[in-house]
Design a protein around this motif. Sequence first.
Motif, PDB file in Angstrom:
ATOM      1  N   GLN A   9       8.538  -0.204   7.864  1.00  0.00           N
ATOM      2  CA  GLN A   9       7.238  -0.883   7.887  1.00  0.00           C
ATOM      3  C   GLN A   9       6.111   0.117   8.117  1.00  0.00           C
ATOM      4  O   GLN A   9       5.068   0.050   7.467  1.00  0.00           O
ATOM      5  CB  GLN A   9       7.205  -1.942   8.983  1.00  0.00           C
ATOM      6  N   ARG A  10       6.325   1.033   9.043  1.00  0.00           N
ATOM      7  CA  ARG A  10       5.297   2.028   9.337  1.00  0.00           C
ATOM      8  C   ARG A  10       5.051   2.918   8.126  1.00  0.00           C
ATOM      9  O   ARG A  10       3.924   3.281   7.822  1.00  0.00           O
ATOM     10  CB  ARG A  10       5.685   2.889  10.542  1.00  0.00           C
ATOM     11  N   ARG A  11       6.106   3.265   7.412  1.00  0.00           N
ATOM     12  CA  ARG A  11       5.958   4.086   6.207  1.00  0.00           C
ATOM     13  C   ARG A  11       5.112   3.359   5.178  1.00  0.00           C
ATOM     14  O   ARG A  11       4.208   3.936   4.575  1.00  0.00           O
ATOM     15  CB  ARG A  11       7.325   4.430   5.616  1.00  0.00           C
ATOM     16  N   GLN A  12       5.375   2.070   4.955  1.00  0.00           N
ATOM     17  CA  GLN A  12       4.591   1.290   3.999  1.00  0.00           C
ATOM     18  C   GLN A  12       3.123   1.212   4.437  1.00  0.00           C
ATOM     19  O   GLN A  12       2.215   1.345   3.621  1.00  0.00           O
ATOM     20  CB  GLN A  12       5.168  -0.116   3.839  1.00  0.00           C
ATOM     21  N   TRP A  13       2.897   0.988   5.725  1.00  0.00           N
ATOM     22  CA  TRP A  13       1.537   0.938   6.251  1.00  0.00           C
ATOM     23  C   TRP A  13       0.834   2.273   6.033  1.00  0.00           C
ATOM     24  O   TRP A  13      -0.315   2.329   5.608  1.00  0.00           O
ATOM     25  CB  TRP A  13       1.569   0.581   7.741  1.00  0.00           C
ATOM     26  N   LYS A  14       1.547   3.369   6.317  1.00  0.00           N
ATOM     27  CA  LYS A  14       0.968   4.706   6.196  1.00  0.00           C
ATOM     28  C   LYS A  14       0.655   5.031   4.734  1.00  0.00           C
ATOM     29  O   LYS A  14      -0.397   5.604   4.439  1.00  0.00           O
ATOM     30  CB  LYS A  14       1.939   5.732   6.785  1.00  0.00           C
ATOM     31  N   LEU A  15       1.533   4.690   3.813  1.00  0.00           N
ATOM     32  CA  LEU A  15       1.277   4.931   2.394  1.00  0.00           C
ATOM     33  C   LEU A  15       0.053   4.150   1.921  1.00  0.00           C
ATOM     34  O   LEU A  15      -0.769   4.669   1.161  1.00  0.00           O
ATOM     35  CB  LEU A  15       2.503   4.565   1.558  1.00  0.00           C
ATOM     36  N   ALA A  16      -0.084   2.902   2.381  1.00  0.00           N
ATOM     37  CA  ALA A  16      -1.255   2.092   2.017  1.00  0.00           C
ATOM     38  C   ALA A  16      -2.528   2.697   2.610  1.00  0.00           C
ATOM     39  O   ALA A  16      -3.568   2.742   1.948  1.00  0.00           O
ATOM     40  CB  ALA A  16      -1.073   0.656   2.497  1.00  0.00           C
ATOM     41  N   LEU A  17      -2.451   3.182   3.844  1.00  0.00           N
ATOM     42  CA  LEU A  17      -3.604   3.801   4.487  1.00  0.00           C
ATOM     43  C   LEU A  17      -4.040   5.060   3.745  1.00  0.00           C
ATOM     44  O   LEU A  17      -5.229   5.266   3.490  1.00  0.00           O
ATOM     45  CB  LEU A  17      -3.270   4.136   5.944  1.00  0.00           C
ATOM     46  N   VAL A  18      -3.100   5.902   3.362  1.00  0.00           N
ATOM     47  CA  VAL A  18      -3.420   7.126   2.623  1.00  0.00           C
ATOM     48  C   VAL A  18      -4.053   6.776   1.288  1.00  0.00           C
ATOM     49  O   VAL A  18      -5.058   7.372   0.876  1.00  0.00           O
ATOM     50  CB  VAL A  18      -2.159   7.998   2.437  1.00  0.00           C
ATOM     51  N   SER A  19      -3.522   5.787   0.600  1.00  0.00           N
ATOM     52  CA  SER A  19      -4.069   5.365  -0.686  1.00  0.00           C
ATOM     53  C   SER A  19      -5.503   4.847  -0.532  1.00  0.00           C
ATOM     54  O   SER A  19      -6.391   5.181  -1.324  1.00  0.00           O
ATOM     55  CB  SER A  19      -3.183   4.276  -1.278  1.00  0.00           C
ATOM     56  N   GLU A  20      -5.731   4.066   0.513  1.00  0.00           N
ATOM     57  CA  GLU A  20      -7.072   3.534   0.785  1.00  0.00           C
ATOM     58  C   GLU A  20      -8.065   4.665   1.080  1.00  0.00           C
ATOM     59  O   GLU A  20      -9.178   4.676   0.563  1.00  0.00           O
ATOM     60  CB  GLU A  20      -6.994   2.582   1.975  1.00  0.00           C
ATOM     61  N   ARG A  21      -7.665   5.621   1.906  1.00  0.00           N
ATOM     62  CA  ARG A  21      -8.543   6.741   2.247  1.00  0.00           C
ATOM     63  C   ARG A  21      -8.847   7.601   1.022  1.00  0.00           C
ATOM     64  O   ARG A  21      -9.967   8.054   0.831  1.00  0.00           O
ATOM     65  CB  ARG A  21      -7.926   7.599   3.349  1.00  0.00           C
ATOM     66  N   GLU A  22      -7.852   7.838   0.184  1.00  0.00           N
ATOM     67  CA  GLU A  22      -8.076   8.624  -1.032  1.00  0.00           C
ATOM     68  C   GLU A  22      -9.081   7.930  -1.941  1.00  0.00           C
ATOM     69  O   GLU A  22      -9.977   8.574  -2.485  1.00  0.00           O
ATOM     70  CB  GLU A  22      -6.762   8.867  -1.770  1.00  0.00           C
ATOM     71  N   ALA A  23      -8.958   6.627  -2.097  1.00  0.00           N
ATOM     72  CA  ALA A  23      -9.896   5.877  -2.932  1.00  0.00           C
ATOM     73  C   ALA A  23     -11.305   5.959  -2.363  1.00  0.00           C
ATOM     74  O   ALA A  23     -12.276   6.145  -3.101  1.00  0.00           O
ATOM     75  CB  ALA A  23      -9.450   4.413  -3.047  1.00  0.00           C
ATOM     76  N   THR A  24     -11.432   5.835  -1.049  1.00  0.00           N
ATOM     77  CA  THR A  24     -12.748   5.915  -0.406  1.00  0.00           C
ATOM     78  C   THR A  24     -13.360   7.298  -0.589  1.00  0.00           C
ATOM     79  O   THR A  24     -14.533   7.430  -0.907  1.00  0.00           O
ATOM     80  CB  THR A  24     -12.630   5.591   1.090  1.00  0.00           C
ATOM     81  N   LEU A  25     -12.564   8.342  -0.418  1.00  0.00           N
ATOM     82  CA  LEU A  25     -13.077   9.706  -0.528  1.00  0.00           C
ATOM     83  C   LEU A  25     -13.427  10.081  -1.960  1.00  0.00           C
ATOM     84  O   LEU A  25     -14.261  10.958  -2.179  1.00  0.00           O
ATOM     85  CB  LEU A  25     -12.073  10.696   0.049  1.00  0.00           C
ATOM     86  N   HIS A  26     -12.821   9.436  -2.938  1.00  0.00           N
ATOM     87  CA  HIS A  26     -13.118   9.739  -4.334  1.00  0.00           C
ATOM     88  C   HIS A  26     -14.214   8.844  -4.916  1.00  0.00           C
ATOM     89  O   HIS A  26     -14.633   9.040  -6.047  1.00  0.00           O
ATOM     90  CB  HIS A  26     -11.850   9.647  -5.178  1.00  0.00           C
TER      91      HIS A  26
END
Length: 82
Positions: A9-26
């Motif tokens: 569960q934590r891995r899925q949460w972390k992958l979603a968080l990284v994806s969200e941050r990448e989208a925001t930064l781009h």
Amino acid sequence: AGLSYWQLQRRQWKLALVSEREATLHAAPEPLAAVVPAAARADGVAPEHEFRRVECRGTFDHRQQLLMGPRSAPAGVDAAPP
């Protein structure tokens, strides 16, 4: 050895968080006033504006500049103009 349920569960949460941050930064930068209005929140920016790129224009006031030195090595200072 396999991962336990909470680790998956934590891995899925972390992958979603990284994806969200990448989208925001781009994303294209927004005007600073749109992200941090004049009546700024006491606890910082709204969660949807965290890690958002902004743009602003102004003039450095070097008379009010703050120089921050290190508490330990390496030597040097950081300048923080208002």
